[in-house]
Design an enzyme around this catalytic site. Structure first.
Site, PDB file in Angstrom:
ATOM      1  N   LYS A  38      -1.997   2.384  -4.451  1.00 37.64           N
ATOM      2  CA  LYS A  38      -2.417   1.969  -5.789  1.00 37.64           C
ATOM      3  C   LYS A  38      -3.436   0.831  -5.805  1.00 37.64           C
ATOM      4  CE  LYS A  38      -0.364   5.055  -7.788  1.00 37.64           C
ATOM      5  NZ  LYS A  38      -1.311   6.113  -8.011  1.00 37.64           N
ATOM      6  N   PRO A  96       0.803  -1.242   0.000  1.00 37.73           N
ATOM      7  CA  PRO A  96       0.000   0.000   0.000  1.00 37.73           C
ATOM      8  C   PRO A  96       0.833   1.289   0.000  1.00 37.73           C
ATOM      9  CG  PRO A  96      -0.235  -1.198   2.074  1.00 37.73           C
ATOM     10  CD  PRO A  96       0.575  -2.044   1.192  1.00 37.73           C
ATOM     11  N   TYR A 118       1.736   9.130  -8.538  1.00 37.33           N
ATOM     12  CA  TYR A 118       0.881   9.165  -7.351  1.00 37.33           C
ATOM     13  C   TYR A 118      -0.551   9.576  -7.714  1.00 37.33           C
ATOM     14  CZ  TYR A 118      -0.233   9.519  -2.393  1.00 37.33           C
ATOM     15  OH  TYR A 118      -0.789   9.330  -1.153  1.00 37.33           O
TER      16      TYR A 118
HETATM   17  P1  FAS Z   1     -11.633  -7.056  -2.153  1.00 42.56           P
HETATM   18  O1  FAS Z   1     -10.730  -8.090  -1.550  1.00 42.56           O
HETATM   19  O2  FAS Z   1     -11.824  -5.749  -1.480  1.00 42.56           O
HETATM   20  O3  FAS Z   1     -13.102  -7.680  -2.351  1.00 42.56           O
HETATM   21  C1  FAS Z   1     -13.258  -9.012  -2.786  1.00 42.56           C
HETATM   22  C2  FAS Z   1     -14.616  -9.496  -2.298  1.00 42.56           C
HETATM   23  O4  FAS Z   1     -14.822 -10.817  -2.803  1.00 42.56           O
HETATM   24  C3  FAS Z   1     -14.677  -9.578  -0.762  1.00 42.56           C
HETATM   25  O5  FAS Z   1     -15.816  -8.926  -0.286  1.00 42.56           O
HETATM   26  C4  FAS Z   1     -14.730 -11.095  -0.490  1.00 42.56           C
HETATM   27  O6  FAS Z   1     -15.516 -11.404   0.633  1.00 42.56           O
HETATM   28  C5  FAS Z   1     -15.362 -11.620  -1.760  1.00 42.56           C
HETATM   29  N1  FAS Z   1     -15.034 -13.028  -2.025  1.00 42.56           N
HETATM   30  C6  FAS Z   1     -13.862 -13.680  -1.819  1.00 42.56           C
HETATM   31  N2  FAS Z   1     -13.977 -14.970  -2.170  1.00 42.56           N
HETATM   32  C7  FAS Z   1     -15.259 -15.153  -2.617  1.00 42.56           C
HETATM   33  C8  FAS Z   1     -15.985 -16.266  -3.107  1.00 42.56           C
HETATM   34  N3  FAS Z   1     -15.414 -17.473  -3.213  1.00 42.56           N
HETATM   35  N4  FAS Z   1     -17.280 -16.083  -3.454  1.00 42.56           N
HETATM   36  C9  FAS Z   1     -17.868 -14.860  -3.365  1.00 42.56           C
HETATM   37  N5  FAS Z   1     -17.229 -13.754  -2.900  1.00 42.56           N
HETATM   38  C10 FAS Z   1     -15.936 -13.913  -2.530  1.00 42.56           C
HETATM   39  N6  FAS Z   1      -5.231  -0.289  -1.150  1.00 42.56           N
HETATM   40  C11 FAS Z   1      -4.884   1.017  -1.175  1.00 42.56           C
HETATM   41  O7  FAS Z   1      -4.953   1.637  -2.242  1.00 42.56           O
HETATM   42  N7  FAS Z   1      -4.452   1.641  -0.019  1.00 42.56           N
HETATM   43  C12 FAS Z   1      -4.416   0.977   1.181  1.00 42.56           C
HETATM   44  O8  FAS Z   1      -4.049   1.541   2.187  1.00 42.56           O
HETATM   45  C13 FAS Z   1      -4.780  -0.376   1.253  1.00 42.56           C
HETATM   46  N8  FAS Z   1      -4.769  -1.066   2.447  1.00 42.56           N
HETATM   47  C14 FAS Z   1      -5.120  -2.395   2.454  1.00 42.56           C
HETATM   48  C15 FAS Z   1      -5.104  -3.149   3.652  1.00 42.56           C
HETATM   49  C16 FAS Z   1      -5.470  -4.509   3.652  1.00 42.56           C
HETATM   50  C17 FAS Z   1      -5.431  -5.307   4.947  1.00 42.56           C
HETATM   51  C18 FAS Z   1      -5.826  -5.144   2.451  1.00 42.56           C
HETATM   52  C19 FAS Z   1      -6.175  -6.618   2.419  1.00 42.56           C
HETATM   53  C20 FAS Z   1      -5.843  -4.414   1.266  1.00 42.56           C
HETATM   54  C21 FAS Z   1      -5.498  -3.041   1.270  1.00 42.56           C
HETATM   55  N9  FAS Z   1      -5.524  -2.265   0.101  1.00 42.56           N
HETATM   56  C22 FAS Z   1      -5.185  -0.965   0.053  1.00 42.56           C
HETATM   57  C23 FAS Z   1      -5.915  -2.849  -1.110  1.00 42.56           C
HETATM   58  C24 FAS Z   1      -7.420  -2.893  -1.136  1.00 42.56           C
HETATM   59  O9  FAS Z   1      -7.928  -1.596  -0.953  1.00 42.56           O
HETATM   60  C25 FAS Z   1      -7.817  -3.539  -2.420  1.00 42.56           C
HETATM   61  O10 FAS Z   1      -7.070  -3.025  -3.513  1.00 42.56           O
HETATM   62  C26 FAS Z   1      -9.283  -3.402  -2.702  1.00 42.56           C
HETATM   63  O11 FAS Z   1      -9.983  -3.922  -1.599  1.00 42.56           O
HETATM   64  C27 FAS Z   1      -9.539  -4.173  -3.975  1.00 42.56           C
HETATM   65  O12 FAS Z   1     -10.891  -4.333  -4.081  1.00 42.56           O
HETATM   66  P2  FAS Z   1     -11.505  -5.679  -4.703  1.00 42.56           P
HETATM   67  O13 FAS Z   1     -10.756  -6.011  -5.944  1.00 42.56           O
HETATM   68  O14 FAS Z   1     -12.966  -5.457  -4.740  1.00 42.56           O
HETATM   69  O15 FAS Z   1     -11.104  -6.835  -3.678  1.00 42.56           O
HETATM   70  C1  PHB Z   2      -4.741   5.045   4.055  1.00 45.36           C
HETATM   71  O1  PHB Z   2      -5.182   3.975   4.529  1.00 45.36           O
HETATM   72  O2  PHB Z   2      -5.231   6.154   4.330  1.00 45.36           O
HETATM   73  C2  PHB Z   2      -3.563   4.987   3.123  1.00 45.36           C
HETATM   74  C3  PHB Z   2      -2.838   3.803   3.000  1.00 45.36           C
HETATM   75  C4  PHB Z   2      -1.764   3.744   2.124  1.00 45.36           C
HETATM   76  C5  PHB Z   2      -1.416   4.882   1.397  1.00 45.36           C
HETATM   77  C6  PHB Z   2      -2.145   6.061   1.509  1.00 45.36           C
HETATM   78  C7  PHB Z   2      -3.227   6.110   2.393  1.00 45.36           C
HETATM   79  O3  PHB Z   2      -0.345   4.830   0.539  1.00 45.36           O
END
Ligand code: FAS
Ligand code: PHB
Length: 404
Positions: free
Chosen positions: A300, A296, A395
């Site tokens: 992105k 993160p 960014y």
């Molecule tokens: P998601 O994982 O959000 O959603 C997938 C969905 O599919 C979930 O609701 C899940 O329950 C469902 N699913 C899974 N298996 C299934 C099945 N077999 N049947 C039906 N449904 C199923 N990105 C940033 O840009 N900045 C951040 O700070 C950041 N922090 C993050 C912290 C964590 C802990 C994680 C895990 C990710 C983070 N991310 C961050 C990335 C995150 O934001 C993802 O890019 C974003 O959730 C992507 O969205 P989806 O592709 O919808 O995937």
């Molecule tokens: C946020 O969770 O606010 C966040 C995380 C990662 C970034 C920027 C913002 O790079």
């Protein structure tokens, strides 16, 4: 077995699935979402906070931007601090006007959920045993269980929006897919608090004690992160311990502005770079985290999911409104070109800003030599306006590639 049908079956009701579903519905393209957990559980996951311009424009096109435009904060710059010396990356002036919006993923997901419920679109929450079938034929279908009933969903296309641990990616046979991965030797301990942010813009901090990030969700809610060893546990960190460590990593000039308070969420997330190629197999398309993961550090993850959604949405419009099926084969190439730019930037920002000295590096560099190289990299990019421009361009988000 209950037989139902739709045009596009969407697996997953995270931001990818919900945004795609909303865009398709606005074009009269019927879709059904199948989600493993409850809506409340999806909203309980604390994740991203920074939206690129392209993402925000897509949310506006989906007709769901009301709260984002009224409550989201426009950020014209972001700070990077190295050993407590702060550099401001002037996003707006370095990119000719582009900015980012600070508005939590949870809020966007809630807005999309509310819009979907209001439009009467079908979402099967708390579904089990979801499986994709015959995706290389013109009659793919999805089976799943919901409410004690077994379902057979006939469709034209399947959008695998089910995240890194979903079932869609594994539908591509192992000999037909290539996976690229880098797991980082540390994690991010995140804390959410109802306290005013330390500054009006984000601060990414590289300190001799490790990385820290000062982010926010609003003027009254802050999000902070600390780099921690992979072996660390969230129960090792009291709120006081977190605040004391954060003060040792942020620039001296900002410490007096830090307002501490009780955490409302605290968790450790691992960091990984991951890409699956290709991102489509027959009439099944991988979208968002189902196909790629980034550390993160570059903000992105959510934004790459949005550009995947934009490409697939435009292809579906061509198919259903212009009867053009030739464009289907463009999806994976267009999506992957932008994904790899986001992967490289996120990997680079992670290498630039984290402490690797105690980490086993899996390249041919020992960690002390690596750190000297990255010290020079930080100096070159942050001390030069052209270097800051390169950071700013990535960014705010590179332009979305259009269909041929
Ligand atoms: P998601 O994982 O959000 O959603 C997938 C969905 O599919 C979930 O609701 C899940 O329950 C469902 N699913 C899974 N298996 C299934 C099945 N077999 N049947 C039906 N449904 C199923 N990105 C940033 O840009 N900045 C951040 O700070 C950041 N922090 C993050 C912290 C964590 C802990 C994680 C895990 C990710 C983070 N991310 C961050 C990335 C995150 O934001 C993802 O890019 C974003 O959730 C992507 O969205 P989806 O592709 O919808 O995937
Ligand atoms: C946020 O969770 O606010 C966040 C995380 C990662 C970034 C920027 C913002 O790079």
């Amino acid at each position: 077995m209950k037989k139902i049908k739709t045009q596009v079956a969407i697996i997953g009701a995270g931001p990818s699935g919900l945004l795609l579903g909303q865009l398709l519905a606005k074009q009269g393209i019927d879709n059904i979402i199948i989600e493993r957990v409850s809506g409340e559980y999806v909203l309980g996951r604390i994740r991203a906070g920074i939206l690129e311009q392209g993402f925000a424009d897509l949310v506006r096109e989906a007709g769901v931007a009301g709260r984002m435009d009224s409550e989201g904060q426009v950020h014209e710059g972001v700070a990077i601090a190295v050993d407590r010396k702060k550099y401001r990356i002037d996003l707006k002036n370095l990119t000719g006007g582009d900015v980012v919006i600070c508005y939590g993923q949870t809020e966007i997901t809630k807005d999309l959920m509310d819009a979907r419920a209001a439009s009467g679109q079908t979402t099967y929450y708390e579904s089990d045993d979801t499986a994709l079938h015959d995706v290389t034929t013109d009659s793919p279908y999805v089976t799943f269980k919901n409410g004690g009933e077994e379902y057979h969903l006939d469709c034209d296309f399947v959008a695998g929006c089910d995240g890194f641990h979903g079932v869609s990616r594994k539908t591509i046979p192992e000999d037909k897919r290539t996976e690229f991965e880098r797991v980082y030797p540390f994690g991010w301990l995140g804390l959410l608090s109802d306290t005013p942010p330390i500054d009006h813009e984000l601060i990414y901090c590289k300190s001799e004690r490790g990385f820290a990030l000062c982010s926010m969700r609003s003027n009254t809610r802050s999000r902070y992160y600390l780099q921690v060893p992979l072996s660390d546990k969230v129960e090792n960190w009291s709120d006081d311990a977190f605040w004391e460590e954060l003060k040792k990593r942020v620039p001296d000039e900002d410490v007096p502005n830090l307002v501490t308070g009780p955490s409302i969420e605290k968790s450790i997330a691992p960091l990984r770079s991951f890409v699956c190629e290709p991102m489509q197999y027959g009439n099944m398309f991988l979208v968002g985290d189902a196909a790629h993961i980034v550390p993160p550090t570059g903000a992105k993850g959510l934004n790459l999911a949005a550009s995947d959604v934009a490409t697939l949405y435009r292809i579906m419009c061509r198919v259903y409104q212009e009867n053009d099926r030739d464009c289907i084969s463009q999806y994976s190439g267009i999506a992957l070109r932008r994904v790899w730019h986001g992967e490289r930037f996120s990997w680079w920002m992670t290498n630039m800003l984290h402490d690797f000295v105690d980490a086993a590096l899996d390249n041919d560099l020992d960690s002390k030599t690596f750190d000297r190289f990255m010290s020079s990299e930080r100096n070159f990019f942050l001390e030069n306006e052209e270097g800051r421009r390169v950071i700013a361009m990535q960014y705010v988000g590179l332009p979305y590639e259009q269909l041929k």
